[in-house]
Write a protein that holds these residues in place. Structure first.
Motif, short mmCIF file in Angstrom:
data_model
loop_
_atom_site.label_atom_id
_atom_site.label_comp_id
_atom_site.label_asym_id
_atom_site.label_seq_id
_atom_site.Cartn_x
_atom_site.Cartn_y
_atom_site.Cartn_z
N ASP A 121 0.90 -1.23 0.00
CA ASP A 121 -0.03 0.12 0.12
C ASP A 121 0.95 1.22 0.03
OD1 ASP A 121 -2.33 -1.40 0.25
OD2 ASP A 121 -2.03 -1.60 2.35
N ARG A 122 0.18 2.44 -0.57
CA ARG A 122 0.80 3.63 -0.29
C ARG A 122 1.02 4.23 0.96
NH1 ARG A 122 -1.96 6.79 -5.67
NH2 ARG A 122 -1.02 5.16 -7.08
N ASN A 123 1.96 4.78 1.28
CA ASN A 123 2.08 5.54 2.51
C ASN A 123 1.58 6.97 2.51
OD1 ASN A 123 4.09 7.11 1.39
ND2 ASN A 123 5.93 6.25 2.36
N GLU A 124 1.82 7.78 3.60
CA GLU A 124 0.94 9.15 3.73
C GLU A 124 1.71 9.89 2.48
OE1 GLU A 124 4.62 8.88 6.12
OE2 GLU A 124 2.85 7.78 6.19
N ALA A 125 2.95 9.75 2.08
CA ALA A 125 3.47 10.57 0.98
C ALA A 125 3.33 9.90 -0.65
CB ALA A 125 4.97 10.57 1.09
N GLY A 126 2.28 8.78 -0.50
CA GLY A 126 2.05 8.17 -1.80
C GLY A 126 3.01 7.35 -2.33
N HIS A 127 3.91 6.96 -1.56
CA HIS A 127 5.09 5.88 -2.04
C HIS A 127 4.80 4.40 -1.45
CE1 HIS A 127 7.71 9.74 -1.58
NE2 HIS A 127 6.95 9.72 -2.73
N ARG A 128 5.05 3.69 -2.43
CA ARG A 128 4.76 2.14 -2.43
C ARG A 128 6.03 1.45 -1.59
NH1 ARG A 128 0.10 0.39 -4.08
NH2 ARG A 128 -1.07 1.45 -5.60
N GLY A 129 6.09 0.38 -1.09
CA GLY A 129 7.28 -0.47 -0.65
C GLY A 129 7.82 -0.08 0.69
N GLN A 130 6.99 0.76 1.37
CA GLN A 130 7.55 0.92 2.82
C GLN A 130 6.47 0.46 3.95
OE1 GLN A 130 8.04 5.09 2.56
NE2 GLN A 130 9.69 4.87 1.02
N ILE A 131 5.33 0.26 3.55
CA ILE A 131 4.19 -0.21 4.80
C ILE A 131 4.16 -1.55 4.85
CG2 ILE A 131 1.76 -0.08 5.23
CD1 ILE A 131 1.62 2.55 4.02
N ASN A 132 3.67 -2.29 3.69
CA ASN A 132 3.55 -3.66 3.56
C ASN A 132 4.03 -4.18 2.10
OD1 ASN A 132 1.67 -2.86 2.00
ND2 ASN A 132 -0.09 -3.96 3.08
N GLY A 133 4.33 -5.55 2.11
CA GLY A 133 4.43 -6.08 0.76
C GLY A 133 5.68 -6.72 0.97
N TRP A 134 6.24 -7.54 -0.14
CA TRP A 134 7.61 -8.10 -0.17
C TRP A 134 8.75 -7.22 -0.01
CZ3 TRP A 134 7.91 -13.48 -1.93
CH2 TRP A 134 9.08 -13.82 -2.05
N LYS A 135 8.77 -6.21 -0.64
CA LYS A 135 9.93 -5.32 -0.44
C LYS A 135 9.79 -4.72 1.22
CE LYS A 135 10.84 -2.40 -4.12
NZ LYS A 135 10.74 -1.49 -5.37
N ALA A 136 8.69 -4.46 1.51
CA ALA A 136 8.78 -3.53 3.00
C ALA A 136 9.08 -4.55 3.97
CB ALA A 136 7.41 -3.26 3.24
N VAL A 137 8.87 -6.11 4.02
CA VAL A 137 9.26 -6.57 5.01
C VAL A 137 10.72 -7.20 4.58
CG1 VAL A 137 6.98 -7.58 5.34
CG2 VAL A 137 8.26 -8.81 3.63
N GLY A 138 11.38 -6.73 3.75
CA GLY A 138 12.81 -7.02 3.42
C GLY A 138 13.25 -8.33 3.01
N LEU A 139 12.18 -9.10 2.07
CA LEU A 139 12.57 -10.19 1.50
C LEU A 139 13.21 -9.84 0.22
CD1 LEU A 139 9.21 -12.00 1.57
CD2 LEU A 139 11.35 -12.72 2.75
N PRO A 140 14.24 -10.79 -0.38
CA PRO A 140 15.07 -10.59 -1.32
C PRO A 140 14.39 -10.22 -2.78
CG PRO A 140 15.70 -12.77 -0.52
CD PRO A 140 14.51 -12.14 0.24
N TRP A 141 15.01 -9.01 -3.43
CA TRP A 141 14.47 -8.74 -4.45
C TRP A 141 15.37 -7.96 -5.51
CZ3 TRP A 141 13.86 -3.31 -6.06
CH2 TRP A 141 14.14 -2.29 -5.03
N THR A 142 15.27 -8.04 -6.78
CA THR A 142 16.23 -7.34 -7.68
C THR A 142 15.65 -6.49 -8.45
OG1 THR A 142 18.26 -8.04 -9.15
CG2 THR A 142 15.88 -9.49 -9.34
N GLN A 143 16.43 -5.67 -8.97
CA GLN A 143 16.10 -4.60 -10.10
C GLN A 143 17.10 -4.45 -11.35
OE1 GLN A 143 15.43 -0.91 -8.29
NE2 GLN A 143 13.79 -0.69 -9.69
N SER A 144 16.60 -4.42 -12.39
CA SER A 144 17.36 -4.08 -13.63
C SER A 144 17.79 -2.72 -13.84
CB SER A 144 16.67 -4.86 -14.82
OG SER A 144 15.71 -4.20 -15.23
#
Length: 144
Positions: A121-144
């Motif tokens: 979900d989006r945080n108060e600033a409208g950004h994702r990846g910080q409240i919940n979800g794969w990235k937010a809980v610190g699971l491994p991910w990669t980006q090209s």
């Protein structure tokens, strides 16, 4: 949570645990653009393959009417049986729930939706990846 359309919703940590301890499969149903620009779950620490199958195509966002057939073919080629637990992930958990329901209807499963998805979900600033979800809980991910 259990629904009639698919087995239920699980958090990213529960999905990671299932991938670590069983023959479960993770399927990312976001668009090619999201995979390229936002990143992907990284299953390499588990020595596992991530399956990519667009539920909707960018930029039209139309659901792919051949989604189930294409995914069934890809799973079959990889030797994944119909009884193997399938975990579906998208950006926030909406498209992946629909994909889990579609594959349940096609006879696969149990099928699970990864709640919070990859970005959450989006945080108060409208950004994702910080409240919940794969990235937010610190699971491994990669980006090209």
């Amino acid at each position: 949570m259990r629904t009639t359309a698919y087995q239920g919703d699980v958090g990213p940590e529960e999905a990671w645990k299932a991938l670590s301890e069983s023959d479960a499969v993770l399927i990312d149903v976001r668009t090619r653009a999201e995979w390229a620009y936002v990143g992907l779950p990284d299953l390499s620490p588990l020595g596992r393959q991530l399956f990519l199958a667009e539920w909707q195509s960018f930029p039209t966002q139309q659901v792919d009417p051949e989604f189930a057939g294409k995914l069934m073919a890809a799973l079959g080629e990889a030797g994944v049986g119909q009884e193997v637990p399938l975990y579906f992930i998208c950006r926030s958990g909406v498209r992946s729930a629909a994909a889990a329901a579609a594959m349940t209807a096609a006879g696969y499963g149990p099928c699970f939706n990864v709640s919070g998805g990859f970005e959450g979900d989006r945080n108060e600033a409208g950004h994702r990846g910080q409240i919940n979800g794969w990235k937010a809980v610190g699971l491994p991910w990669t980006q090209s």
